[in-house]
Design a protein around this motif. Structure first.
Motif, PDB file in Angstrom:
ATOM      1  N   MET A 172       0.850  -1.200   0.000  1.00  0.00           N
ATOM      2  CA  MET A 172       0.000   0.000   0.000  1.00  0.00           C
ATOM      3  C   MET A 172       0.875   1.236   0.000  1.00  0.00           C
ATOM      4  O   MET A 172       1.914   1.239   0.649  1.00  0.00           O
ATOM      5  N   GLN A 173       0.447   2.273  -0.659  1.00  0.00           N
ATOM      6  CA  GLN A 173       1.207   3.522  -0.645  1.00  0.00           C
ATOM      7  C   GLN A 173       0.998   4.242   0.685  1.00  0.00           C
ATOM      8  O   GLN A 173      -0.023   4.060   1.335  1.00  0.00           O
ATOM      9  N   PRO A 174       1.979   5.079   1.068  1.00  0.00           N
ATOM     10  CA  PRO A 174       1.859   5.793   2.357  1.00  0.00           C
ATOM     11  C   PRO A 174       0.524   6.524   2.516  1.00  0.00           C
ATOM     12  O   PRO A 174      -0.078   6.455   3.585  1.00  0.00           O
ATOM     13  N   ASP A 175       0.068   7.193   1.468  1.00  0.00           N
ATOM     14  CA  ASP A 175      -1.189   7.943   1.614  1.00  0.00           C
ATOM     15  C   ASP A 175      -2.360   7.026   1.891  1.00  0.00           C
ATOM     16  O   ASP A 175      -3.254   7.353   2.684  1.00  0.00           O
ATOM     17  N   GLU A 176      -2.351   5.864   1.248  1.00  0.00           N
ATOM     18  CA  GLU A 176      -3.452   4.915   1.464  1.00  0.00           C
ATOM     19  C   GLU A 176      -3.407   4.382   2.887  1.00  0.00           C
ATOM     20  O   GLU A 176      -4.441   4.161   3.523  1.00  0.00           O
ATOM     21  N   ILE A 177      -2.217   4.168   3.363  1.00  0.00           N
ATOM     22  CA  ILE A 177      -2.061   3.656   4.732  1.00  0.00           C
ATOM     23  C   ILE A 177      -2.591   4.685   5.724  1.00  0.00           C
ATOM     24  O   ILE A 177      -3.317   4.357   6.668  1.00  0.00           O
ATOM     25  N   LYS A 178      -2.213   5.953   5.493  1.00  0.00           N
ATOM     26  CA  LYS A 178      -2.674   7.001   6.416  1.00  0.00           C
ATOM     27  C   LYS A 178      -4.203   7.066   6.404  1.00  0.00           C
ATOM     28  O   LYS A 178      -4.846   7.198   7.448  1.00  0.00           O
ATOM     29  N   LYS A 179      -4.760   6.933   5.224  1.00  0.00           N
ATOM     30  CA  LYS A 179      -6.225   7.002   5.105  1.00  0.00           C
ATOM     31  C   LYS A 179      -6.856   5.845   5.858  1.00  0.00           C
ATOM     32  O   LYS A 179      -7.819   6.029   6.613  1.00  0.00           O
ATOM     33  N   LEU A 180      -6.288   4.665   5.684  1.00  0.00           N
ATOM     34  CA  LEU A 180      -6.817   3.478   6.339  1.00  0.00           C
ATOM     35  C   LEU A 180      -6.766   3.628   7.858  1.00  0.00           C
ATOM     36  O   LEU A 180      -7.741   3.338   8.563  1.00  0.00           O
ATOM     37  N   LEU A 181      -5.621   4.093   8.354  1.00  0.00           N
ATOM     38  CA  LEU A 181      -5.460   4.222   9.803  1.00  0.00           C
ATOM     39  C   LEU A 181      -6.408   5.281  10.360  1.00  0.00           C
ATOM     40  O   LEU A 181      -7.020   5.094  11.420  1.00  0.00           O
ATOM     41  N   ALA A 182      -6.544   6.399   9.630  1.00  0.00           N
ATOM     42  CA  ALA A 182      -7.448   7.461  10.088  1.00  0.00           C
ATOM     43  C   ALA A 182      -8.880   6.940  10.153  1.00  0.00           C
ATOM     44  O   ALA A 182      -9.611   7.204  11.118  1.00  0.00           O
ATOM     45  N   GLU A 183      -9.243   6.155   9.140  1.00  0.00           N
ATOM     46  CA  GLU A 183     -10.593   5.582   9.116  1.00  0.00           C
ATOM     47  C   GLU A 183     -10.804   4.665  10.298  1.00  0.00           C
ATOM     48  O   GLU A 183     -11.840   4.701  10.972  1.00  0.00           O
ATOM     49  N   LYS A 184      -9.822   3.809  10.535  1.00  0.00           N
ATOM     50  CA  LYS A 184      -9.954   2.863  11.650  1.00  0.00           C
ATOM     51  C   LYS A 184     -10.090   3.594  12.980  1.00  0.00           C
ATOM     52  O   LYS A 184     -10.828   3.172  13.864  1.00  0.00           O
ATOM     53  N   LEU A 185      -9.336   4.676  13.132  1.00  0.00           N
ATOM     54  CA  LEU A 185      -9.446   5.453  14.368  1.00  0.00           C
ATOM     55  C   LEU A 185     -10.841   6.067  14.482  1.00  0.00           C
ATOM     56  O   LEU A 185     -11.464   6.012  15.546  1.00  0.00           O
ATOM     57  N   SER A 186     -11.317   6.638  13.370  1.00  0.00           N
ATOM     58  CA  SER A 186     -12.642   7.276  13.411  1.00  0.00           C
ATOM     59  C   SER A 186     -13.706   6.273  13.788  1.00  0.00           C
ATOM     60  O   SER A 186     -14.646   6.596  14.509  1.00  0.00           O
ATOM     61  N   LYS A 187     -13.558   5.046  13.287  1.00  0.00           N
ATOM     62  CA  LYS A 187     -14.591   4.030  13.557  1.00  0.00           C
ATOM     63  C   LYS A 187     -14.408   3.383  14.920  1.00  0.00           C
ATOM     64  O   LYS A 187     -15.138   2.459  15.267  1.00  0.00           O
ATOM     65  N   GLY A 188     -13.383   3.800  15.635  1.00  0.00           N
ATOM     66  CA  GLY A 188     -13.154   3.219  16.951  1.00  0.00           C
ATOM     67  C   GLY A 188     -12.575   1.820  16.907  1.00  0.00           C
ATOM     68  O   GLY A 188     -12.676   1.067  17.880  1.00  0.00           O
ATOM     69  N   GLU A 189     -11.944   1.460  15.780  1.00  0.00           N
ATOM     70  CA  GLU A 189     -11.369   0.110  15.689  1.00  0.00           C
ATOM     71  C   GLU A 189      -9.964   0.040  16.258  1.00  0.00           C
ATOM     72  O   GLU A 189      -9.414  -1.042  16.455  1.00  0.00           O
ATOM     73  N   LEU A 190      -9.345   1.200  16.492  1.00  0.00           N
ATOM     74  CA  LEU A 190      -7.987   1.220  17.020  1.00  0.00           C
ATOM     75  C   LEU A 190      -7.943   2.045  18.297  1.00  0.00           C
ATOM     76  O   LEU A 190      -8.645   3.051  18.407  1.00  0.00           O
ATOM     77  N   ARG A 191      -7.077   1.607  19.228  1.00  0.00           N
ATOM     78  CA  ARG A 191      -6.887   2.390  20.450  1.00  0.00           C
ATOM     79  C   ARG A 191      -6.010   3.604  20.152  1.00  0.00           C
ATOM     80  O   ARG A 191      -6.243   4.701  20.630  1.00  0.00           O
ATOM     81  N   ALA A 192      -4.959   3.363  19.364  1.00  0.00           N
ATOM     82  CA  ALA A 192      -4.015   4.440  19.040  1.00  0.00           C
ATOM     83  C   ALA A 192      -3.187   4.034  17.836  1.00  0.00           C
ATOM     84  O   ALA A 192      -3.137   2.853  17.472  1.00  0.00           O
ATOM     85  N   VAL A 193      -2.554   5.011  17.236  1.00  0.00           N
ATOM     86  CA  VAL A 193      -1.597   4.767  16.155  1.00  0.00           C
ATOM     87  C   VAL A 193      -0.228   5.219  16.640  1.00  0.00           C
ATOM     88  O   VAL A 193      -0.090   6.350  17.142  1.00  0.00           O
TER      89      VAL A 193
END
Lengths: 155, 343, 348
Positions: free
Chosen positions: C1-22
Motif C-alpha cells: 500500500m502507498q503511504p497515503d493509502e495507509i494514512k487514510k486506512l489508519l485514520a478511518e480505523k481510528l474514526s470508527k473506533g477500531e484502534l486504540r491508538a496509532v
C-alpha cells in the motif's frame, strides 16, 4: 590438572593470598568438596564455599557480584549432565555460563579467573585439584582489579 | 587589565603547571570536558560540550564518608574532597551562569562542604560564543547572553586568532599572579583595538541571538493537554537531567557491611519513576506526566519564585540529546505570555 | 500500500473506533531523526512519516504500555482495542520477542510493516552538518535519499552524500522486510540480506584485538557511562517491572520491601560498577536483542553498546544457531537446553 599434594598449601600471611569463591551445588559438588575434607585431601584455604541447591539456581550476576566485591577467582560447580538432582538445572546453567565466559573474553576480562566444572559427590580429589588449579592461575594473575575497582591488593 | 593571548597552548601549559586544567575536547562521540593531559587544544568548530562541566563541581559519584569497625565501635572518616585547585577553561557563558544557580542551591542556606570546597578551588575561564554555537541554543530567551560574564572569573573572546581575556573577578585576576604566569610571554596587555574588537564580537553575538520571547514571562498552566501529550513519549531516562548544567538532585546511598562501608552521593533525577516514592509506598508522581511537569515547573517557575532567576540557562542540551526529541521550547510555546497587569 | 493509502486506512480505523491508538514517526524539532507520534486523533495520522529518519524502535511503547497496565492491576479480562504500530524490519523481530514472551497478544496489534533500505545515523549526520554547514541553524537542514543538504536562500546545497550519513552499523541487517505485518508500506526490499554466517563481521573485527586491548577499550568506554539508563529505557526487550540492575523503577511498592530487596549494583559510576551494569544487561539480552541499535543511538556519551550486545548475539548464533525474534512462536533460547550444548569453556 595440578596435583594438589605437590603444591604447598601453607598460607604465608605476609604475602597476598587469592580469595576464591566457589559456588557449589548441594547434591553433587558440595558433597564432593565435603568428601575432599573428610578424606584429608589438601587444597588451598583460599577458597570460600557458598552452597546453592543447584547450579541451575546460580545467576551469572552472582559471579559478577563476587568479582565486584573483591573475589580474585570464582568457581561454579554442579552435577554432571544427567545426574542433576533436579533433572535439568545444570543444563540451563551450562548455557548461561558459556555466555558469561564468552562475554568476559569479548571484554578482555581475565578469563582464567572464572572456572566452571562438573564435580560429582564422589570426586573429592577432583574438587581439590580444581581449587588448586584455579588458585595457582589466580596467584599468577595477581589481585583482581577489573571489576573490583581496586588499584592494588588490599586486606 | 585586559590581556591578549596569542599562543593558547603555551598559556594552557602554564596554567596546567599550577592547576588541574579541564578543556573542551572533540572525540568521535562529541565534545566533552576532559583533563588537559597531553596538551592538545583545538577550539576550531567548538560548539558546546555534550555533558556540562557541572561534574567538576558536583560529581556524578562521590564518597561522603567511610566507616570501619574499630575496637571502640564504628569509626567514621569524612571524605571531604582534596583541595585540588582547578581551572575550567572554555565553558560557555550559559554553563558559567549555571554555576551561579548551583551556588544558590549548595551554598546559600546550608553550605554543602563537598561542593563548597570544590567551588572555592575552581576558576571559570568562560569563552564567549560568536552566536548560537550549539544546535539548540536559546540562552537569550531565558535572560542570559552569549557574551555574558555571570559565573566567570575570566572572560575570553576569540579575536584575531588569539583570545582577549577580561578580568571578571578578583580570583580571575589573581591567576596571572601565579608563579607560572606572572612573567610569562604567553600573554600581554591587550591593545585598544583588540579590546574594542572583543566588544564588537560580543555585541554582534547578542544581536544575532536577539530573543523571540522571554521565557520568564511564560505562564505555565497545570492542566494543559500538552503535558500528557509530550509525557507519552518520555522513556524516563536521566539524559535531560544528567546533561543539564543546573540540575542538581542527588541521592545518598550506603554500601558495605557492619565492618566496613561508605555513604555515596550520586546524581538522581525527578524523571526516574521512583524518585518521589515515599516510605508508605505512595508516589505523588506515579506517571510520566507529573514528572515532566515537575521538571519544567522547577526550571521555569519554582526556582524563579524562590531565587529570582530561571533555573534553565538555555543551553539546549536536553533538546539535542533527548532520544525521543522532547523539546522543552516547544512545550513552553504552548503557553501564552503572562497577561501584563493593567497599569 | 502507498503511504497515503495507509494514512487514510489508519485514520478511518481510528474514526470508527477500531484502534486504540496509532504509533508511528513524525517530524519533530530535531532534523536528524524523527520523533514518535502516538495518537488517537484521526486528523493527526496525516503527520506520519516513513522516511529513513524514523529510527526509534517503537515497540518500546508497547513495552511501556504493558508495564503501565501491570502497575494498575487491571482486570486481566479487560479487552484492549488494537494499537497500530509502525515497524521496520528489525523492529518486527523485536515485536516477535515481545510475542514470544507473551507480553501482549498479537490480536492487540495492527502492524504497519515498513520495509527498510537503511536509516540515517543521527550522530554522524549532525557531526557532518556541524562541520560543513555555513550557517549552522538547524532549521536549514534538509535530509533525503540523496543525502544531507543546507538550505541557503531557498536553494539546496549538498553537504554530504547519503552514504556518508547512513548508519553503517546496520550493514549486518538480516531482515530488511518486516517478518509479519497487517499492511505494508510500499514495496518490499528485493535485495538479499546478509547471510546468517556473515552477519557478525563487526564483532569478528573487534575480536582481532588482544585481551589487553579489548579491556583497555571497554574500560575507557565504561568509565564514561553516567548511568542515565537511556540504553535500558529505550529498549523494548527490557520489560521487567523492576530492573534488578537499576534503582529507577517503582516496585516494590513499599519502602520496607524496597530496602530489603537486594540490588546487584550501587549507583556508583566507577568503571567497575558501570562494567557490571553493562555485562549483566548484556547477559539478560542474550538471544533477545535484535540489534536495532537504539541503545547506542540513545546513549548521550556514544558508548558502542550495540557491539557488546551483538557479541552475545554472535555467541548465541554460533552455539545454538539461533537468531532473536525470527519466529514469534519460538521458545526463548535461554529457557531451553540441548544435550549436545558445548562444554569446551569448562574445566575437564
Amino acid at each position: 590438572m595440578t596435583d594438589p599434594q605437590a603444591i604447598s598449601t601453607k598460607v604465608d600471611e605476609h604475602q597476598w593470598q587469592p580469595k576464591i569463591i566457589a559456588f557449589l551445588c548441594n547434591w553433587c559438588s558440595y558433597a564432593g568438596a565435603d568428601l575432599a575434607g573428610v578424606s584429608r585431601l589438601q587444597y588451598p584455604s583460599t577458597v570460600r564455599v557458598i552452597r546453592v541447591m543447584c547450579s541451575g539456581r546460580m545467576n551469572p550476576s552472582f559471579v559478577i557480584r563476587a568479582f565486584q566485591d573483591g573475589a580474585d577467582g570464582v568457581m561454579v560447580a554442579g552435577c554432571h549432565p544427567g545426574d542433576c538432582h533436579y533433572i535439568q538445572g545444570n543444563l540451563y546453567a551450562r548455557r548461561r555460563y558459556a555466555l558469561l565466559a564468552g562475554v568476559f573474553d569479548f571484554l578482555g576480562i581475565e578469563r582464567d579467573r572464572f572456572l566452571m566444572s562438573w564435580v560429582s559427590a564422589s570426586e573429592g580429589g577432583r574438587f581439590a585439584g580444581l581449587v588448586t588449579e584455579l588458585t595457582e592461575r589466580v596467584r599468577a594473575l595477581g589481585p583482581q582489579t577489573q571489576l573490583s575497582g581496586r588499584k592494588h591488593a588490599t586486606g | 587589565m585586559t590581556r591578549y593571548i596569542e599562543n593558547l597552548k603555551q598559556f594552557l601549559n602554564e596554567v596546567a603547571e599550577g592547576y588541574r586544567l579541564l578543556v573542551p575536547r572533540e572525540r568521535t562521540e562529541g565534545w566533552f570536558f576532559e583533563p588537559y593531559g597531553d596538551g592538545q587544544v583545538q577550539l576550531e568548530g567548538y560548539p558546546n560540550t555534550v555533558s556540562s562541566p557541572k561534574e567538576y563541581l558536583f560529581p556524578q559519584t562521590e564518597t561522603l564518608y567511610q566507616y570501619h569497625g574499630g575496637e571502640a565501635g564504628l569509626e567514621y572518616e569524612n571524605r571531604i574532597p582534596e583541595q585540588t585547585r582547578q581551572v575550567i577553561f572554555g565553558a560557555r557563558p550559559c554553563d558559567c551562569a549555571a554555576v551561579t544557580r548551583l551556588d544558590k542551591v549548595f551554598l546559600e542556606d546550608d553550605k554543602d562542604p563537598y561542593y563548597a570546597l570544590r567551588r572555592e578551588n575552581t576558576l571559570m575561564i568562560g569563552l564567549v560564543c560568536p552566536g548560537a554555537v550549539g544546535p539548540n541554543c536559546f540562552c537569550t530567551e531565558v535572560g542570559l547572553s552569549p557574551a555574558g560574564s555571570e559565573g566567570m572569573d575570566l572572560r575570553a573572546t576569540e579575536v584575531g586568532g588569539g583570545l582577549v581575556i577580561e578580568e571578571i573577578s578578583d580570583q580571575g585576576a589573581a591567576l596571572f599572579d601565579s608563579s607560572s604566569l606572572k612573567n610569562s610571554k604567553s600573554w600581554r596587555e591587550a591593545s585598544e583595538e583588540e579590546a574594542a574588537e572583543a566588544r564588537r564580537v560580543q555585541e554582534k553575538a547578542i544581536r544575532d541571538m536577539a530573543p523571540a520571547r522571554n521565557l520568564a514571562e511564560v505562564e505555565l498552566e497545570f492542566d494543559a493537554p500538552v503535558w500528557a501529550r509530550e509525557a507519552e513519549y518520555c522513556i524516563g531516562c536521566g539524559i535531560c537531567s544528567f546533561l543539564c548544567p543546573t540540575c542538581h538532585c542527588f541521592t545518598i546511598e550506603h554500601s558495605g557491611s557492619k565492618k566496613k562501608g561508605k555513604a555515596i552521593r550520586t546524581w538522581d533525577t525527578c524523571q526516574f519513576q521512583d524518585y518521589s516514592l515515599e516510605a508508605s509506598g505512595f508516589n505523588p508522581r506515579p506517571d510520566r506526566v507529573q514528572r515532566l511537569k515537575q521538571r519544567l515547573y522547577h526550571k521555569f517557575k519554582y526556582f524563579n519564585d524562590r531565587y529570582g532567576m530561571l533555573l534553565c540557562i538555555g543551553c539546549g542540551r536536553c533538546v539535542s540529546s533527548c532520544p525521543v526529541n522532547i523539546d522543552i521550547r516547544k512545550i513552553l510555546a504552548a503557553f501564552e505570555r503572562k497577561k501584563s497587569v493593567a497599569s | 500500500m502507498q503511504p497515503d493509502e495507509i494514512k487514510k486506512l489508519l485514520a478511518e480505523k481510528l474514526s470508527k473506533g477500531e484502534l486504540r491508538a496509532v504509533i508511528g514517526y513524525r517530524r519533530g524539532t530535531n532534523p536528524f531523526f524523527r520523533r514518535p507520534l502516538i495518537t488517537s486523533a484521526p486528523e493527526e495520522v496525516e503527520e506520519l512519516d516513513f522516511s529513513p529518519l524514523g529510527v526509534e524502535n517503537l515497540c518500546n511503547y508497547i513495552t511501556i504500555e504493558v508495564r503501565k497496565r501491570r502497575n494498575r492491576r487491571h482486570d486481566p479480562e479487560e479487552q484492549y482495542k488494537p494499537t497500530a504500530l509502525v515497524v521496520r524490519g528489525c523492529h518486527s523481530r523485536a515485536l516477535n520477542v515481545l510475542l514470544q514472551e507473551k507480553l501482549i497478544p498479537r490480536e492487540e496489534l495492527f502492524v504497519v510493516g515498513l520495509p527498510c533500505r537503511g536509516v540515517v545515523d543521527p550522530r554522524k549526520a549532525q557531526a557532518l552538518w556541524h562541520s560543513r554547514a555555513e550557517n549552522r541553524d538547524q532549521r536549514n537542514v534538509v535530509i533525503d535519499e540523496q543525502g544531507l543538504f543546507e538550505l541557503k536562500n531557498g536553494e539546496r546545497v549538498q553537504l554530504a552524500k547519503y552514504e556518508e550519513i547512513s548508519d553503517q552499523r546496520h550493514d549486518h541487517c538480516r531482515t530488511p522486510n518486516p517478518l509479519s505485518y497487517d499492511v505494508m508500506v510500499g514495496e518490499p526490499v528485493a535485495d538479499e540480506p546478509v547471510e546468517a554466517e556473515k552477519q557478525f563481521s563487526d564483532v569478528e573485527q573487534f575480536l582481532q584485538k588482544t585481551p589487553e586491548e579489548r579491556w583497555s577499550f571497554w574500560s575507557e568506554q565504561f568509565s564514561r557511562c553516567i548511568r542515565c539508563y537511556a540504553c535500558k529505557n529505550i529498549c523494548p526487550a527490557c520489560s521487567c517491572q523492576e530492573c534488578s540492575l537499576a534503582k529507577d523503577t517503582e516496585q516494590p511498592v513499599d519502602a520496607d520491601a524496597k530496602v530489603r530487596k537486594t540490588f546487584w549494583l550501587s549507583k556508583e559510576t566507577d568503571t567497575a560498577d558501570n562494567a557490571s551494569y553493562h555485562i549483566n544487561r548484556a547477559l539478560h539480552l542474550a538471544g533477545r536483542c535484535v540489534s536495532c541499535g537504539e541503545c547506542e543511538r540513545a546513549c548521550p556519551m556514544g558508548i558502542p553498546l550495540l557491539l557488546l550486545y551483538r557479541s552475545l548475539a554472535k555467541q548465541v548464533f554460533d552455539d545454538y544457531h539461533y537468531e532473536a525474534g525470527m519466529d514469534p512462536e519460538a521458545k526463548p533460547i535461554m529457557t531451553r537446553f540441548n544435550a549436545e550444548d558445548r562444554e569446551d569453556f569448562m574445566e575437564e
